[in-house]
Design a protein around this motif. Structure first.
Motif, PDB file in Angstrom:
ATOM      1  N   ALA A 145      33.210  35.689  44.919  1.00  0.00           N
ATOM      2  CA  ALA A 145      32.583  34.138  44.515  1.00  0.00           C
ATOM      3  C   ALA A 145      34.226  33.064  44.439  1.00  0.00           C
ATOM      4  O   ALA A 145      34.342  32.241  45.152  1.00  0.00           O
ATOM      5  N   TYR A 146      34.966  34.192  44.187  1.00  0.00           N
ATOM      6  CA  TYR A 146      36.824  33.544  43.976  1.00  0.00           C
ATOM      7  C   TYR A 146      37.473  34.576  44.982  1.00  0.00           C
ATOM      8  O   TYR A 146      38.724  33.712  44.677  1.00  0.00           O
ATOM      9  N   LYS A 147      37.252  35.324  45.516  1.00  0.00           N
ATOM     10  CA  LYS A 147      37.739  36.472  46.205  1.00  0.00           C
ATOM     11  C   LYS A 147      39.053  36.910  45.484  1.00  0.00           C
ATOM     12  O   LYS A 147      40.349  36.985  46.392  1.00  0.00           O
ATOM     13  N   TRP A 148      38.646  37.186  44.725  1.00  0.00           N
ATOM     14  CA  TRP A 148      39.639  37.948  43.320  1.00  0.00           C
ATOM     15  C   TRP A 148      39.804  39.209  42.930  1.00  0.00           C
ATOM     16  O   TRP A 148      38.465  39.451  43.162  1.00  0.00           O
ATOM     17  N   VAL A 149      40.694  40.359  43.011  1.00  0.00           N
ATOM     18  CA  VAL A 149      40.918  41.085  43.071  1.00  0.00           C
ATOM     19  C   VAL A 149      41.933  42.097  42.542  1.00  0.00           C
ATOM     20  O   VAL A 149      43.294  41.853  43.199  1.00  0.00           O
ATOM     21  N   PRO A 150      42.266  42.688  41.026  1.00  0.00           N
ATOM     22  CA  PRO A 150      42.601  43.784  40.603  1.00  0.00           C
ATOM     23  C   PRO A 150      43.649  44.410  41.217  1.00  0.00           C
ATOM     24  O   PRO A 150      42.516  44.912  41.604  1.00  0.00           O
TER      25      PRO A 150
ATOM     26  N   TRP B 237      37.910  39.480  53.102  1.00  0.00           N
ATOM     27  CA  TRP B 237      38.348  38.051  52.605  1.00  0.00           C
ATOM     28  C   TRP B 237      39.276  37.495  53.445  1.00  0.00           C
ATOM     29  O   TRP B 237      39.923  36.371  53.267  1.00  0.00           O
ATOM     30  N   ALA B 238      39.408  38.549  54.692  1.00  0.00           N
ATOM     31  CA  ALA B 238      40.678  38.088  55.275  1.00  0.00           C
ATOM     32  C   ALA B 238      41.764  37.249  54.413  1.00  0.00           C
ATOM     33  O   ALA B 238      42.156  37.991  53.429  1.00  0.00           O
ATOM     34  N   GLN B 239      42.584  36.669  55.030  1.00  0.00           N
ATOM     35  CA  GLN B 239      43.298  35.421  53.890  1.00  0.00           C
ATOM     36  C   GLN B 239      43.493  34.873  52.613  1.00  0.00           C
ATOM     37  O   GLN B 239      44.524  34.364  52.556  1.00  0.00           O
ATOM     38  N   GLU B 240      42.467  34.411  52.696  1.00  0.00           N
ATOM     39  CA  GLU B 240      42.283  34.319  51.604  1.00  0.00           C
ATOM     40  C   GLU B 240      42.160  35.467  50.267  1.00  0.00           C
ATOM     41  O   GLU B 240      42.101  34.825  49.202  1.00  0.00           O
ATOM     42  N   ALA B 241      42.227  36.537  51.023  1.00  0.00           N
ATOM     43  CA  ALA B 241      42.104  37.858  49.521  1.00  0.00           C
ATOM     44  C   ALA B 241      42.937  36.709  48.264  1.00  0.00           C
ATOM     45  O   ALA B 241      43.863  36.613  48.710  1.00  0.00           O
ATOM     46  N   LEU B 242      42.791  37.346  47.193  1.00  0.00           N
ATOM     47  CA  LEU B 242      43.925  37.143  46.503  1.00  0.00           C
ATOM     48  C   LEU B 242      44.089  38.611  45.384  1.00  0.00           C
ATOM     49  O   LEU B 242      43.196  38.499  44.635  1.00  0.00           O
ATOM     50  N   VAL B 243      44.612  39.192  45.756  1.00  0.00           N
ATOM     51  CA  VAL B 243      44.569  40.423  44.748  1.00  0.00           C
ATOM     52  C   VAL B 243      46.230  40.102  43.591  1.00  0.00           C
ATOM     53  O   VAL B 243      47.609  40.336  44.232  1.00  0.00           O
ATOM     54  N   GLN B 244      45.788  40.421  42.597  1.00  0.00           N
ATOM     55  CA  GLN B 244      47.200  40.300  41.705  1.00  0.00           C
ATOM     56  C   GLN B 244      46.840  41.245  40.377  1.00  0.00           C
ATOM     57  O   GLN B 244      45.922  41.769  40.414  1.00  0.00           O
ATOM     58  N   TRP B 245      47.746  41.342  40.262  1.00  0.00           N
ATOM     59  CA  TRP B 245      48.487  42.122  37.744  1.00  0.00           C
ATOM     60  C   TRP B 245      47.198  41.574  37.540  1.00  0.00           C
ATOM     61  O   TRP B 245      47.279  40.769  37.778  1.00  0.00           O
ATOM     62  N   SER B 246      47.208  42.117  36.109  1.00  0.00           N
ATOM     63  CA  SER B 246      45.538  41.882  35.810  1.00  0.00           C
ATOM     64  C   SER B 246      46.206  42.587  33.775  1.00  0.00           C
ATOM     65  O   SER B 246      47.278  43.003  33.863  1.00  0.00           O
ATOM     66  N   LYS B 247      46.143  41.330  33.435  1.00  0.00           N
ATOM     67  CA  LYS B 247      45.938  42.317  31.803  1.00  0.00           C
ATOM     68  C   LYS B 247      44.879  42.561  31.690  1.00  0.00           C
ATOM     69  O   LYS B 247      44.140  42.048  30.141  1.00  0.00           O
ATOM     70  N   GLY B 248      43.682  42.376  31.927  1.00  0.00           N
ATOM     71  CA  GLY B 248      42.372  42.955  31.432  1.00  0.00           C
ATOM     72  C   GLY B 248      41.705  41.309  31.144  1.00  0.00           C
ATOM     73  O   GLY B 248      40.697  41.598  29.964  1.00  0.00           O
ATOM     74  N   GLU B 249      41.941  40.163  31.513  1.00  0.00           N
ATOM     75  CA  GLU B 249      40.983  39.223  30.818  1.00  0.00           C
ATOM     76  C   GLU B 249      39.754  38.887  31.774  1.00  0.00           C
ATOM     77  O   GLU B 249      38.974  37.910  30.990  1.00  0.00           O
ATOM     78  N   TYR B 250      39.448  39.277  32.247  1.00  0.00           N
ATOM     79  CA  TYR B 250      37.631  38.813  33.353  1.00  0.00           C
ATOM     80  C   TYR B 250      36.826  39.704  31.934  1.00  0.00           C
ATOM     81  O   TYR B 250      37.021  41.074  31.016  1.00  0.00           O
ATOM     82  N   SER B 251      35.338  39.372  32.082  1.00  0.00           N
ATOM     83  CA  SER B 251      34.089  39.919  31.110  1.00  0.00           C
ATOM     84  C   SER B 251      33.911  41.042  31.630  1.00  0.00           C
ATOM     85  O   SER B 251      33.762  41.937  33.256  1.00  0.00           O
TER      86      SER B 251
ATOM     87  N   GLY C 229      45.981  39.118  52.259  1.00  0.00           N
ATOM     88  CA  GLY C 229      45.750  38.221  50.857  1.00  0.00           C
ATOM     89  C   GLY C 229      47.116  38.625  50.432  1.00  0.00           C
ATOM     90  O   GLY C 229      48.401  38.133  50.598  1.00  0.00           O
ATOM     91  N   SER C 230      47.323  37.622  49.318  1.00  0.00           N
ATOM     92  CA  SER C 230      48.453  37.245  48.696  1.00  0.00           C
ATOM     93  C   SER C 230      48.074  37.515  46.968  1.00  0.00           C
ATOM     94  O   SER C 230      47.459  37.658  46.659  1.00  0.00           O
TER      95      SER C 230
END
Length: 202
Positions: free
Chosen positions: A34-39, A50-64, A142-143
């Motif tokens: 839904a947010y095109k987000w992945v750690p 998700w093509a150019q809208e992909a958001l690939v980020q470092w994480s600190k385990g905030e997700y449920s 992605g970025s």
């Protein structure tokens, strides 16, 4: 290109001491469509769709349901330091003689979640229309940056703001009066940290 770049980041994370981001019974978590987000330390392959809208980020385990609460950036910073802020204070927005704002002349870098880059510009006596699209550079596949933008007038009042869901760009459109305006760019957040993502890694 997407797979190679993300695989290198993922494996580099292991070299720094990072563990996989998963959920109970799932070693690699595939993020939130839904947010095109992945750690990065999870299963980043869904981002390929998700093509150019992909958001690939470092994480600190905030997700449920996160099985790993490791603070990725804190761990990485034991070994490397952040780059210096490229825009301290504000910078004049470069506007062409044709009234067009071109990306190449107005680039900046959001260094961390506390960083806000600001561009100042003036509208003539009678004002006019502001129509800006703010996008990431180097984002093929992605970025890490989700762009959030705010336009303020000379008194600091918010004239317009943008951080659309699952769209990494921001759009500022407003009819304004004459005077000085400031465009602020920062890392965005969508949903909630538990069901969405915070600005932690933008």
């Amino acid at each position: 290109a997407y797979g190679l770049g993300r695989t290198v980041l993922h494996e580099a994370g292991h070299q720094f001491g990072l563990e996989h981001d998963g959920r109970p019974g799932l070693e690699y978590w595939g993020g939130l469509p839904a947010y095109k987000w992945v750690p990065i330390m999870g299963d980043f392959w869904p981002g390929d769709f998700w093509a150019q809208e992909a958001l690939v980020q470092w994480s600190k385990g905030e997700y449920s349901g996160a099985s790993n609460r490791q603070d990725d950036l804190q761990v990485i910073e034991r070994y490397v330091t952040r780059r210096a802020d490229d825009i301290v204070g504000s910078r004049a927005l470069s506007v062409g003689s044709d009234g067009v704002v071109r990306a190449a002349a107005n680039a900046g870098r959001i260094g961390d979640s506390s960083d806000t880059d600001a561009w100042v510009f003036n509208m003539g006596q009678f004002g006019g229309d502001v129509d800006l699209t703010i996008d990431r550079t180097g984002h093929i596949g992605g970025s890490m940056l989700d762009v959030a933008a705010t336009l303020r007038d000379s008194s600091g009042r918010v004239v317009a703001a943008s951080n659309p869901t699952a769209d990494r760009r921001a759009f500022i459109k407003a009819a304004v009066g004459g005077g000085s305006y400031t465009l602020e760019i920062r890392g965005g957040a969508e949903g909630t940290p538990r069901n969405g993502f915070s600005s932690y890694s933008s």
